[in-house]
Design an enzyme around this catalytic site. Sequence first.
Site, mmCIF file in Angstrom:
data_model
loop_
_atom_site.group_PDB
_atom_site.id
_atom_site.type_symbol
_atom_site.label_atom_id
_atom_site.label_comp_id
_atom_site.label_asym_id
_atom_site.label_seq_id
_atom_site.Cartn_x
_atom_site.Cartn_y
_atom_site.Cartn_z
ATOM 1 N N ASP A 146 -0.414 2.613 18.470
ATOM 2 C CA ASP A 146 -1.357 1.497 18.481
ATOM 3 C C ASP A 146 -0.755 0.226 17.886
ATOM 4 O O ASP A 146 -1.399 -0.819 17.869
ATOM 5 C CB ASP A 146 -2.634 1.869 17.731
ATOM 6 C CG ASP A 146 -3.871 1.238 18.369
ATOM 7 O OD1 ASP A 146 -3.707 0.389 19.261
ATOM 8 O OD2 ASP A 146 -4.996 1.593 17.983
ATOM 9 N N SER B 247 -11.330 -1.654 -0.042
ATOM 10 C CA SER B 247 -10.000 -1.847 0.559
ATOM 11 C C SER B 247 -10.132 -2.225 2.019
ATOM 12 O O SER B 247 -9.422 -3.110 2.522
ATOM 13 C CB SER B 247 -9.180 -0.563 0.427
ATOM 14 O OG SER B 247 -8.816 -0.312 -0.901
ATOM 15 N N ASP C 168 0.850 -1.188 0.000
ATOM 16 C CA ASP C 168 0.000 0.000 0.000
ATOM 17 C C ASP C 168 0.887 1.240 0.000
ATOM 18 O O ASP C 168 1.969 1.226 -0.591
ATOM 19 C CB ASP C 168 -0.942 -0.049 1.212
ATOM 20 C CG ASP C 168 -2.251 0.686 0.938
ATOM 21 O OD1 ASP C 168 -2.271 1.906 1.089
ATOM 22 O OD2 ASP C 168 -3.232 0.019 0.563
ATOM 23 N N ILE D 179 -4.396 2.163 24.756
ATOM 24 C CA ILE D 179 -4.355 3.448 24.069
ATOM 25 C C ILE D 179 -5.488 4.316 24.624
ATOM 26 O O ILE D 179 -6.497 3.823 25.096
ATOM 27 C CB ILE D 179 -4.497 3.255 22.547
ATOM 28 C CG1 ILE D 179 -3.368 2.366 22.035
ATOM 29 C CG2 ILE D 179 -4.470 4.585 21.819
ATOM 30 C CD1 ILE D 179 -1.977 2.924 22.263
ATOM 31 N N VAL E 214 -7.827 1.212 18.581
ATOM 32 C CA VAL E 214 -8.600 0.170 17.905
ATOM 33 C C VAL E 214 -7.875 -1.153 18.077
ATOM 34 O O VAL E 214 -6.687 -1.195 18.409
ATOM 35 C CB VAL E 214 -8.790 0.484 16.399
ATOM 36 C CG1 VAL E 214 -9.634 1.730 16.216
ATOM 37 C CG2 VAL E 214 -7.440 0.637 15.699
ATOM 38 N N ALA F 285 -7.797 -7.601 -8.272
ATOM 39 C CA ALA F 285 -8.872 -8.449 -7.745
ATOM 40 C C ALA F 285 -9.334 -9.490 -8.751
ATOM 41 O O ALA F 285 -9.647 -10.623 -8.393
ATOM 42 C CB ALA F 285 -10.044 -7.585 -7.301
ATOM 43 N N ASN G 81 -4.259 -2.766 24.476
ATOM 44 C CA ASN G 81 -2.952 -2.162 24.734
ATOM 45 C C ASN G 81 -3.040 -0.783 25.361
ATOM 46 O O ASN G 81 -2.081 -0.016 25.334
ATOM 47 C CB ASN G 81 -2.107 -2.121 23.451
ATOM 48 C CG ASN G 81 -2.792 -1.360 22.326
ATOM 49 O OD1 ASN G 81 -3.957 -0.977 22.439
ATOM 50 N ND2 ASN G 81 -2.076 -1.147 21.234
ATOM 51 N N HIS H 20 -3.485 5.866 3.589
ATOM 52 C CA HIS H 20 -4.287 4.693 3.273
ATOM 53 C C HIS H 20 -3.680 3.421 3.843
ATOM 54 O O HIS H 20 -4.374 2.578 4.437
ATOM 55 C CB HIS H 20 -4.426 4.585 1.752
ATOM 56 C CG HIS H 20 -5.404 3.554 1.282
ATOM 57 N ND1 HIS H 20 -5.021 2.323 0.826
ATOM 58 C CD2 HIS H 20 -6.755 3.592 1.193
ATOM 59 C CE1 HIS H 20 -6.097 1.628 0.461
ATOM 60 N NE2 HIS H 20 -7.166 2.379 0.669
#
Length: 848
Positions: A175, A391, A166, A234, A240, A324, A232, A218
């Site tokens: 994170d 994505s 990417d 955060i 997340v 794809a 963790n 991205h």
Amino acid sequence: MVAWARESFLFGLLGIVPLQISAVPLPAAQTRPGQGFAPGQVLVGFRDGLSDRARRDAVGECGPSRVELLYPLDVALVTGSEHSPTGELTSHLRRCSDVVWAEPNYLCRVALAAPNDPAYHELIGDLYVEWPAHFLDALAAWSRYPGCYFDAVSRPQQAPIVAVIDTGIDPTHPDFMNPGANGTEVPECGQLLLSLSCAFLNGGSSAGPGAVTDEHGHGTHLAGLIAAGADNGITAGDGVAGIGYHARLLPLKVAGANGVATHADIARAIAYAAGQGASVILIGFAGPTWSETLQHAVDYAWDRGCFIVAPGGDSGTGAPVFPAACPHVFAVAALTASGSPASYSSCGDHVALAAPGGDEITSIYSTLPTYPCTLRQDLTGPAYGWAFGTSQAAAHVAAAAGLYAGCAGLRPETGDEAFAIWQALQQSAAAGEPTPVAWSRACGYGTLAPAGLLADATPGDGLGGIVGRVLLNGSPAVGALVTAVSEEAGASVAVEAQWPTGAYRVPNLAPSVYALTAQAEGLSAVCGAVTVLPGCDTPGVDFRLGDPPPGAALTSAGMPAAAVCGQTAELLLTFANTGASTWRRADGYRLEQASCESAISDDPAHVDLAPGEAVAPGSERTFAISLPVPEEIGFYETAWRMSQQGGAGPFGDIARGIISVTSFLDVPADHWAVCEIEATRDAGIVQGYGGYFYRPASSVSRDQMAVYVARAMTGGDEEVPTGPARATFVDVGVEHWAYPYVEYAHEQGVVEGYPDGYYHPEYLLDRGQMAVFIARSVAGGEAGLGDYLPPETPTFPDVPAELWFYAAVEYLTARGVICGYPDDLYHPEYICSRDQVAVYVARAFGLI
């Protein structure tokens, strides 16, 4: 929070990346909005077997300013002079005799679908910020595997690798640290393999954490969905948990701040990820153009067992997007929070599965860089943001695929990892549906189901399919007819290979075994036994038409003459490639069982080449085969020959062998006493030496004979009493291996000692003595045999009535135990062999 402006039609980025690390990148191609390829750059594929020098010479006459070989793909990136139009350079290169293909270095752009309302960054109603984790019931999946949240001590160092191709990653984002970690790198108990990370930009390569810094955003967003640390600590509301947080994430950068990359850069990144042992490769982009180079890289990774995931496209149409729609790529469609297909999500034959991708109302929340980038200019809020698109859906599937690889202990070097992950993802999705599932163009086999995936859930019924491609003379055979036939299912379905890849899908087949045939321009090939399972594809069923005729010569065959029932037979077969084509796993070459009347086993039915292995013409390949052996005794045939599935079919010499299957390697299935030896073994009376040798011709001693009769009289070894505390015979003490057997036989009146008080266990037994042992054991000891009245006329001239063992021989003869020799004599002086004793015992005790 970050608002992402959504364009009406956005594609993802693709490129091709070199495995060697170069300190000086190629000059950046100057592109303009909407341009489809890098000007002045052409990708060239060569015929097999050319040296590096020959490849350079092949394109040198075109006068390029630079030729960069893309190892290990047999592809070159040719950059023309400033006066070389791309079209002219491509046409000129195509005319070179050693060139298989030449194509522009196509471009793709980041596939984004982002909210345009600043308020969209806030919570809406009762919807969770990280709603996909709840939608997918990630907690249930994590409870199955890995079953814990990691800290600096427990974070596994050898978990499966998930590569993300990417725009790079923010290597400092907190994170990607586990509690107590010293940094984001795996050796520091973080989540990232920064030591292996690479950037592939404009034909050049650079390594290390700084090289993959995400200038766009991205890549960081997708990386958080996969591998953000769980539990963790955060800051509340901002952190997340990645669905695949157990995995090691390998960031590979192929685009800068503008989100544009070349096919050359992406293909190199794919090859690099495969070379680093990635179990899963996520390509977070899509574009409208297919290329041989991109497909070549995908095939390279697939052949090495890598599972490749890509977004199915954000156009909302049925137009194919790439990678794809490349064969061997798992394409993912997007779902909204309600579970419905997203309006922007593309559909088509390439779609394999659907996963949460969000929409303008319910987007996906994940990590963004901690510094300014294209997608995050306002740094007043936390380093997280919202986005939606296929994505994001593909990232969720990549994360689940990594979970499954870890839970199932799969690694790409096995060669079948990608196949196993592909089918498990689809079957677990189908298993969660209340009704039998059929494949659809919008959602494939249904919705990603991580908990069912880790539980190996499979649908009880439903339909499956077959996907693959057809090549003609090495190029896509667009329009080729593929027919699937199953007599068992009563089905015959025909489809055409599609433009531009030559890919095909035979959808919604009843589970069964199918014969597939591909036809194009008068040529045909067959895949004779393709198993279709409910609720999933059988991927990678590829055809190669028009390849040079293959050949194989058997140079050595190590086949055992005998094998043991229920065990395995080890074969070692060496074949030489005598044809003109290189043998590769990806091209369907394998060793296959040839037809024979009485096959020893159907498992395995074939032996594949190793992932990435190539056997060039003139080279040899040795196959080591372990065959399960039947439980029934008999002679079985094994036969093997080379085959090309979907191509030439079986070819070359056949290696044949006949294997005797019994309980003992030295008692073949045609041995005169095989039935009796097997019967006494099954009854627990006889045992082998070293496990699998009986030594049928060996002489029998008196202690061994006591063992035979004691086991036969009691019903097996475990039933023989341990014996008295005090030994009866001086030379058979309690420490003697045959002590309990001799004592039991003596107690039952079967054996006696010599006048000197010794048993003499080492004395060999002749046939006269053997008759006495067995007759007494059947008749109930010496007393029982004494009640027997033998005939006045001897049966055998060499056993007259005055001999001490006369009654025993006649007793056994009357019961059909003794038959004598062909000369009508008994030969009592002959020393007994182990096969003879097994025969007499089996007959005397009615075991046959």
